[in-house]
Each structure stands twice: as structure tokens, then as C-alpha cells.
Motif scaffolding. Structure first.
Motif, PDB file in Angstrom:
ATOM      1  N   HIS A  25       0.801  -1.224   0.000  1.00 37.79           N
ATOM      2  CA  HIS A  25       0.000   0.000   0.000  1.00 37.79           C
ATOM      3  C   HIS A  25       0.834   1.274   0.000  1.00 37.79           C
ATOM      4  O   HIS A  25       0.366   2.333   0.425  1.00 37.79           O
ATOM      5  CB  HIS A  25      -0.965   0.017   1.186  1.00 37.79           C
ATOM      6  N   ARG A  26       2.065   1.171  -0.448  1.00 36.09           N
ATOM      7  CA  ARG A  26       2.929   2.347  -0.524  1.00 36.09           C
ATOM      8  C   ARG A  26       3.301   2.611  -1.976  1.00 36.09           C
ATOM      9  O   ARG A  26       3.529   1.682  -2.750  1.00 36.09           O
ATOM     10  CB  ARG A  26       4.205   2.129   0.287  1.00 36.09           C
ATOM     11  N   ALA A 192       0.607  -5.360  20.909  1.00 36.76           N
ATOM     12  CA  ALA A 192       0.469  -4.088  20.185  1.00 36.76           C
ATOM     13  C   ALA A 192       1.478  -4.005  19.043  1.00 36.76           C
ATOM     14  O   ALA A 192       1.147  -3.566  17.936  1.00 36.76           O
ATOM     15  CB  ALA A 192       0.637  -2.917  21.144  1.00 36.76           C
ATOM     16  N   HIS A 193       2.715  -4.439  19.301  1.00 37.38           N
ATOM     17  CA  HIS A 193       3.738  -4.432  18.251  1.00 37.38           C
ATOM     18  C   HIS A 193       3.350  -5.380  17.115  1.00 37.38           C
ATOM     19  O   HIS A 193       3.530  -5.057  15.939  1.00 37.38           O
ATOM     20  CB  HIS A 193       5.089  -4.839  18.827  1.00 37.38           C
ATOM     21  N   LEU A 194       2.828  -6.538  17.466  1.00 37.20           N
ATOM     22  CA  LEU A 194       2.404  -7.493  16.445  1.00 37.20           C
ATOM     23  C   LEU A 194       1.253  -6.919  15.609  1.00 37.20           C
ATOM     24  O   LEU A 194       1.224  -7.079  14.390  1.00 37.20           O
ATOM     25  CB  LEU A 194       1.973  -8.811  17.091  1.00 37.20           C
ATOM     26  N   LYS A 200       0.881  -2.677   9.003  1.00 40.99           N
ATOM     27  CA  LYS A 200       1.841  -2.124   8.048  1.00 40.99           C
ATOM     28  C   LYS A 200       2.077  -3.069   6.870  1.00 40.99           C
ATOM     29  O   LYS A 200       2.272  -2.628   5.732  1.00 40.99           O
ATOM     30  CB  LYS A 200       3.174  -1.847   8.747  1.00 40.99           C
ATOM     31  N   LEU A 201       2.066  -4.372   7.150  1.00 45.40           N
ATOM     32  CA  LEU A 201       2.368  -5.361   6.114  1.00 45.40           C
ATOM     33  C   LEU A 201       1.118  -5.930   5.457  1.00 45.40           C
ATOM     34  O   LEU A 201       1.209  -6.846   4.635  1.00 45.40           O
ATOM     35  CB  LEU A 201       3.195  -6.501   6.722  1.00 45.40           C
ATOM     36  N   ASN A 202      -0.051  -5.403   5.847  1.00 50.61           N
ATOM     37  CA  ASN A 202      -1.320  -5.854   5.265  1.00 50.61           C
ATOM     38  C   ASN A 202      -1.480  -7.365   5.434  1.00 50.61           C
ATOM     39  O   ASN A 202      -1.875  -8.083   4.505  1.00 50.61           O
ATOM     40  CB  ASN A 202      -1.394  -5.483   3.779  1.00 50.61           C
ATOM     41  N   ALA A 203      -1.161  -7.848   6.627  1.00 49.92           N
ATOM     42  CA  ALA A 203      -1.226  -9.284   6.912  1.00 49.92           C
ATOM     43  C   ALA A 203      -2.492  -9.608   7.692  1.00 49.92           C
ATOM     44  O   ALA A 203      -3.030  -8.778   8.421  1.00 49.92           O
ATOM     45  CB  ALA A 203       0.009  -9.717   7.696  1.00 49.92           C
ATOM     46  N   SER A 204      -2.962 -10.862   7.554  1.00 49.19           N
ATOM     47  CA  SER A 204      -4.248 -11.252   8.144  1.00 49.19           C
ATOM     48  C   SER A 204      -4.119 -11.930   9.501  1.00 49.19           C
ATOM     49  O   SER A 204      -5.097 -12.010  10.237  1.00 49.19           O
ATOM     50  CB  SER A 204      -4.990 -12.181   7.175  1.00 49.19           C
ATOM     51  N   GLU A 212       5.262 -12.125   5.613  1.00 48.93           N
ATOM     52  CA  GLU A 212       5.392 -10.871   4.870  1.00 48.93           C
ATOM     53  C   GLU A 212       6.620 -10.073   5.321  1.00 48.93           C
ATOM     54  O   GLU A 212       7.283  -9.434   4.511  1.00 48.93           O
ATOM     55  CB  GLU A 212       4.123 -10.033   5.027  1.00 48.93           C
ATOM     56  N   ALA A 213       6.920 -10.135   6.609  1.00 52.35           N
ATOM     57  CA  ALA A 213       8.117  -9.450   7.100  1.00 52.35           C
ATOM     58  C   ALA A 213       9.375 -10.035   6.472  1.00 52.35           C
ATOM     59  O   ALA A 213      10.317  -9.311   6.126  1.00 52.35           O
ATOM     60  CB  ALA A 213       8.186  -9.541   8.618  1.00 52.35           C
ATOM     61  N   LEU A 214       9.398 -11.333   6.301  1.00 50.12           N
ATOM     62  CA  LEU A 214      10.524 -11.977   5.623  1.00 50.12           C
ATOM     63  C   LEU A 214      10.562 -11.589   4.153  1.00 50.12           C
ATOM     64  O   LEU A 214      11.627 -11.283   3.595  1.00 50.12           O
ATOM     65  CB  LEU A 214      10.420 -13.498   5.768  1.00 50.12           C
TER      66      LEU A 214
END
Length: 221
Positions: A25-26, A192-194, A200-204, A212-214
Motif C-alpha cells: 500500500h505504498r 500491540a507491536h504485532l 503495516k504489512l497488510n497481513a491477516s 510478509e516481514a521476511l
């Protein structure tokens, strides 16, 4: 950067783009370092890129260069089939014309920054050895650009250091309780961090967030 472009044109490139790869989304346009991509459909030039361009998307998954001819991806290590496969919609490919060979070189050596170099031209013919040499040259050039400050190591949407650390510990099987104890924070803060990383990563879910972080170079394990 001028030297790099001249080197790429020696391989027969009539089209050249150097860019970072965006996070979900960027927009990608702020990450473009150089674009010289004649649009053969209308005698103009592409002035920008779409984040979802299929060439850029494939560069996220690929760790080696790949070649595209006639809309088919050749020598693509990201799928490991060894067979040509059709690529999705791409303004880069369409603008370069059906006669062009497109070569994409993913850059994943500047963690957490990810980028790629894409060239195209009707006369590009690279042997396997030449492609390996080109990959090495492009990575070295990007590293030099980073050292000189031309490439910023960060990208819009990057995870914070604490979000990365929480995900790294999650990726190796640590529970929220264990992470809280290791980092000397509350379990609520861990969650909260998770959650922030997931957004940010548009993960479900948590597993998808780690994947997605990887994929986007935000963590390494």
C-alpha cells in the motif's frame, strides 16, 4: 549512477530503471532512482511506475535475475520450475514493446532496503556468465549508492526496530509471554507491536505477518 546506466546500455539496453521496491500500500515513485523508459506505444516516456507492476512484484520473490521475452519469464529462480511462465500485467513490458527482451535484477543485499534494476531492449542477449557478472555489478553499484547516501536504507512503511525484534522472536517460536520477558515489556505491548506490524504489512494473522516481514526484508532469521 551515470556510470551504471552507461554500463547497462553496453549490454544493449534501450530502457533502464533503477528503483526501490515498495512495501504494501505504498507508492513506488518516491523510491525511483532513475527511469529512462521510452514508451513505444505513444512516442513518449514512462514517468512513473505502479506498485503492482508484475515485474516489480516478481522481483520481491526472486533472488536471482530473470529474463522476460514475449510475456514469458525465463530462468526465474523464484518458482524453481525451470519452465517459462507467463507474467502478469506490466506497464514496463508493454511500453518496451513486444520485440524487447526484459532483464530484471533484484537487489536484496541492503537489508532492509529492497530494490531492482530493470533493463530492456531488442538487442539484449546475455549468456549465463554475463548475467551473473551483471548481477554482481548491479549489487556492488547499489551498495556504493547506499554508502554515498544516494539510497536511504529505509522505506515508507518500514517496521520499527522493536516491531522487527518482536517478529524475529515470534518467527523462532517464542510466545508472547516469553517475548515480554526477554524484552522486559508487557504482553500487551508485545501484542500491540504485532498488531502494528500486521497493519503495516497488510497481513491477516500472526503467521502471515512473519511471512510478509521476511518477504519484504524487514526481518531475517
Amino acid at each position: 549512477m551515470d556510470l551504471l546506466e552507461r554500463r547497462l546500455r553496453q549490454f544493449g539496453a534501450t530502457h533502464v530503471v533503477l528503483t526501490g521496491l515498495p512495501l504494501p500500500h505504498r507508492p513506488v515513485n518516491k523510491l525511483i532512482l532513475r527511469i529512462s523508459w521510452p514508451d513505444l506505444r505513444n512516442d513518449g516516456y514512462l514517468l512513473g511506475l505502479e506498485s503492482g507492476d508484475a515485474v516489480l512484484t516478481r522481483c520481491l520473490a526472486a533472488r536471482r535475475s530473470f529474463v522476460i521475452r514475449g510475456g514469458l519469464v525465463i530462468d526465474d529462480d523464484s518458482e524453481g520450475t525451470g519452465r517459462p511462465n507467463r507474467i502478469g500485467p506490466s506497464e514496463l513490458i508493454d511500453a518496451a514493446g513486444s520485440a524487447a527482451t526484459v532483464v530484471a535484477i533484484p537487489i536484496h543485499d541492503l537489508h532492509p532496503f529492497q530494490g531492482c534494476i530493470v533493463i530492456a531492449g531488442p538487442a539484449i542477449e546475455l549468456t549465463a556468465v554475463e548475467r551473473m557478472a551483471l548481477e554482481y555489478y548491479c549489487v556492488a553499484a547499489f551498495k556504493r549508492l547506499q554508502v554515498t547516501g544516494r539510497i536511504n536504507g529505509g522505506r515508507p512503511g518500514d517496521l520499527s526496530e522493536r516491531e522487527r525484534r518482536v517478529l524475529e522472536l515470534t518467527a523462532i517460536g517464542k510466545t508472547a509471554s516469553e517475548i515480554a520477558e526477554l524484552l522486559e515489556i508487557s504482553q500487551r505491548t508485545v501484542h500491540a507491536h504485532l498488531q502494528n506490524a500486521s497493519e503495516k504489512l497488510n497481513a491477516s494473522n500472526k503467521t502471515h505477518t512473519v511471512v510478509e516481514a521476511l518477504r519484504y526484508g524487514q526481518i531475517a532469521i
